[in-house]
Design a protein around this motif. Structure first.
Motif, mmCIF file in Angstrom:
data_model
loop_
_atom_site.group_PDB
_atom_site.id
_atom_site.type_symbol
_atom_site.label_atom_id
_atom_site.label_comp_id
_atom_site.label_asym_id
_atom_site.label_seq_id
_atom_site.Cartn_x
_atom_site.Cartn_y
_atom_site.Cartn_z
ATOM 1 N N PRO A 166 0.832 -1.201 0.000
ATOM 2 C CA PRO A 166 0.000 0.000 0.000
ATOM 3 C C PRO A 166 0.872 1.258 0.000
ATOM 4 O O PRO A 166 2.089 1.186 0.218
ATOM 5 N N VAL A 167 0.230 2.380 -0.244
ATOM 6 C CA VAL A 167 0.916 3.677 -0.196
ATOM 7 C C VAL A 167 0.319 4.473 0.956
ATOM 8 O O VAL A 167 -0.877 4.788 0.955
ATOM 9 N N ALA A 168 1.151 4.761 1.950
ATOM 10 C CA ALA A 168 0.687 5.495 3.129
ATOM 11 C C ALA A 168 0.708 7.000 2.870
ATOM 12 O O ALA A 168 1.629 7.522 2.237
ATOM 13 N N TYR A 169 -0.313 7.673 3.381
ATOM 14 C CA TYR A 169 -0.377 9.134 3.254
ATOM 15 C C TYR A 169 -1.381 9.659 4.274
ATOM 16 O O TYR A 169 -2.404 9.026 4.541
ATOM 17 N N PHE A 170 -1.065 10.830 4.857
ATOM 18 C CA PHE A 170 -2.048 11.455 5.736
ATOM 19 C C PHE A 170 -1.852 12.969 5.745
ATOM 20 O O PHE A 170 -0.785 13.483 5.387
ATOM 21 N N THR A 171 -2.888 13.652 6.147
ATOM 22 C CA THR A 171 -2.836 15.096 6.360
ATOM 23 C C THR A 171 -2.997 15.372 7.843
ATOM 24 O O THR A 171 -3.554 14.544 8.592
ATOM 25 N N VAL A 172 -2.495 16.512 8.277
ATOM 26 C CA VAL A 172 -2.644 16.918 9.667
ATOM 27 C C VAL A 172 -3.115 18.371 9.697
ATOM 28 O O VAL A 172 -2.586 19.225 8.978
ATOM 29 N N THR A 173 -4.118 18.623 10.519
ATOM 30 C CA THR A 173 -4.696 19.968 10.637
ATOM 31 C C THR A 173 -4.854 20.326 12.119
ATOM 32 O O THR A 173 -5.502 19.579 12.864
ATOM 33 N N PRO A 174 -4.250 21.460 12.541
ATOM 34 C CA PRO A 174 -3.265 22.271 11.812
ATOM 35 C C PRO A 174 -1.899 21.601 11.861
ATOM 36 O O PRO A 174 -1.733 20.589 12.548
ATOM 37 N N ASP A 175 -0.903 22.155 11.186
ATOM 38 C CA ASP A 175 0.444 21.582 11.255
ATOM 39 C C ASP A 175 1.321 22.327 12.254
ATOM 40 O O ASP A 175 2.477 21.975 12.451
ATOM 41 N N THR A 176 0.750 23.362 12.864
ATOM 42 C CA THR A 176 1.437 24.110 13.917
ATOM 43 C C THR A 176 0.416 24.447 14.996
ATOM 44 O O THR A 176 -0.732 24.796 14.693
ATOM 45 N N GLY A 177 0.818 24.332 16.257
ATOM 46 C CA GLY A 177 -0.117 24.632 17.333
ATOM 47 C C GLY A 177 0.606 24.820 18.646
ATOM 48 O O GLY A 177 1.833 24.959 18.691
ATOM 49 N N THR A 178 -0.152 24.806 19.693
ATOM 50 C CA THR A 178 0.396 24.973 21.037
ATOM 51 C C THR A 178 0.022 23.756 21.868
ATOM 52 O O THR A 178 -0.743 22.882 21.431
ATOM 53 N N VAL A 179 0.580 23.699 23.070
ATOM 54 C CA VAL A 179 0.187 22.623 23.982
ATOM 55 C C VAL A 179 -1.320 22.723 24.208
ATOM 56 O O VAL A 179 -1.837 23.797 24.521
ATOM 57 N N GLY A 180 -2.018 21.648 24.013
ATOM 58 C CA GLY A 180 -3.466 21.653 24.138
ATOM 59 C C GLY A 180 -4.186 21.731 22.812
ATOM 60 O O GLY A 180 -5.402 21.498 22.753
ATOM 61 N N THR A 181 -3.462 22.073 21.724
ATOM 62 C CA THR A 181 -4.102 22.093 20.405
ATOM 63 C C THR A 181 -4.498 20.675 20.009
ATOM 64 O O THR A 181 -3.723 19.725 20.163
ATOM 65 N N VAL A 182 -5.697 20.546 19.488
ATOM 66 C CA VAL A 182 -6.162 19.242 19.004
ATOM 67 C C VAL A 182 -5.783 19.129 17.537
ATOM 68 O O VAL A 182 -6.315 19.852 16.687
#
Length: 256
Positions: A166-182
């Motif tokens: 398989p080909v693995a891929y994912f996105t992350v939102t947001p890519d920058t945050g603070t402690v506690g950011t979901v």
């Protein structure tokens, strides 16, 4: 024959000396016979000349127990696969009717070409991967302690194309945050060209890139995560297809 030709003499045989002759009269003076049981046997020979006169003689022989050949068999898992499949062969179902099954030795011919690819061994299982697609016939030969052998053959199917990982891929939102950011992670963009749907793909996550995965495999492609301290984190996704092939993909996030 003192008053005739020996060549015209006819003979017949009684193998058990029970008074019933087991062969007809014949000028052929030799014969062979196999006894199904062991013991002391009395054999009777009767001779007849051209005038009908007869004479007979008897003698005893000792018949010992013979070595019965072993019975060979094996199973294979799976019965069909590809050139990337490790086929597992197990000949432990083979048996020796007059000996110990544990002392049986086996060897394997993967292509049925008459040349055995392994040496005799008491290890009854073996693994093999076929380099070419087709329907090879596998032969196992069994050897018992008396030197008798038995063979068994079975055909399997090896597919023309191996399993594509398989080909693995994912996105992350947001890519920058603070402690506690979901942070929301979505691996639904992963793919497998061998499968009509990605629903069979399983994923697991390593949130800090330390080589230890923090989740178990699951078909659920989305997950959320919060980081307990600031830093730069490499999130690793590992994807596994139904044939156990895997791929990984990494994204970096920044936590302040």
């Amino acid at each position: 024959d003192p008053d005739g030709s020996d060549s015209t003499l006819q003979v017949r045989w009684d193998w058990e000396n029970d008074g019933v002759f087991d062969t007809s009269f014949s000028t052929t003076k030799t014969a062979s016979h196999r006894y199904p049981t062991a013991g002391t046997k009395t054999v009777t020979l009767q001779v007849r000349d051209v005038h009908g006169a007869t004479d007979q003689t008897a003698w005893t022989i000792d018949v010992e127990e013979g070595n019965v050949p072993p019975s060979a068999c094996f199973s294979v898992t799976p019965s069909a696969g590809t050139t990337e499949t490790d086929f597992e062969f197990d000949a432990s179902c083979s048996s020796d009717p007059d000996g110990s099954d544990s002392t049986l030795q086996v060897r394997w011919d993967w292509e049925n070409d008459g040349v055995f690819d392994t040496s005799f061994s008491t290890t009854k299982s073996a693994s093999h991967r076929f380099e070419e697609p087709g329907q090879p016939t596998i032969v196992v030969e069994i050897l018992d302690e008396g030197g008798a052998t038995g063979r068994y053959a079975k055909q399997i199917t090896v597919g023309s194309s191996g399993n594509n990982p398989p080909v693995a891929y994912f996105t992350v939102t947001p890519d920058t945050g603070t402690v506690g950011t979901v942070f929301f992670l979505d691996a639904s963009g992963s793919s497998d060209e061998d499968e009509s749907t990605t629903g069979t793909l399983e994923v697991q996550w390593d949130f800090d890139g330390d080589g230890t995965y923090d989740t178990s495999y699951t078909v659920e492609k989305t997950i959320t995560h919060t980081f307990e301290g600031p830093g730069t984190y490499d999130i690793v996704l590992r994807v596994k297809d139904p044939e156990e092939a895997t791929d990984t993909y990494t994204r970096r996030v920044y936590v302040y």
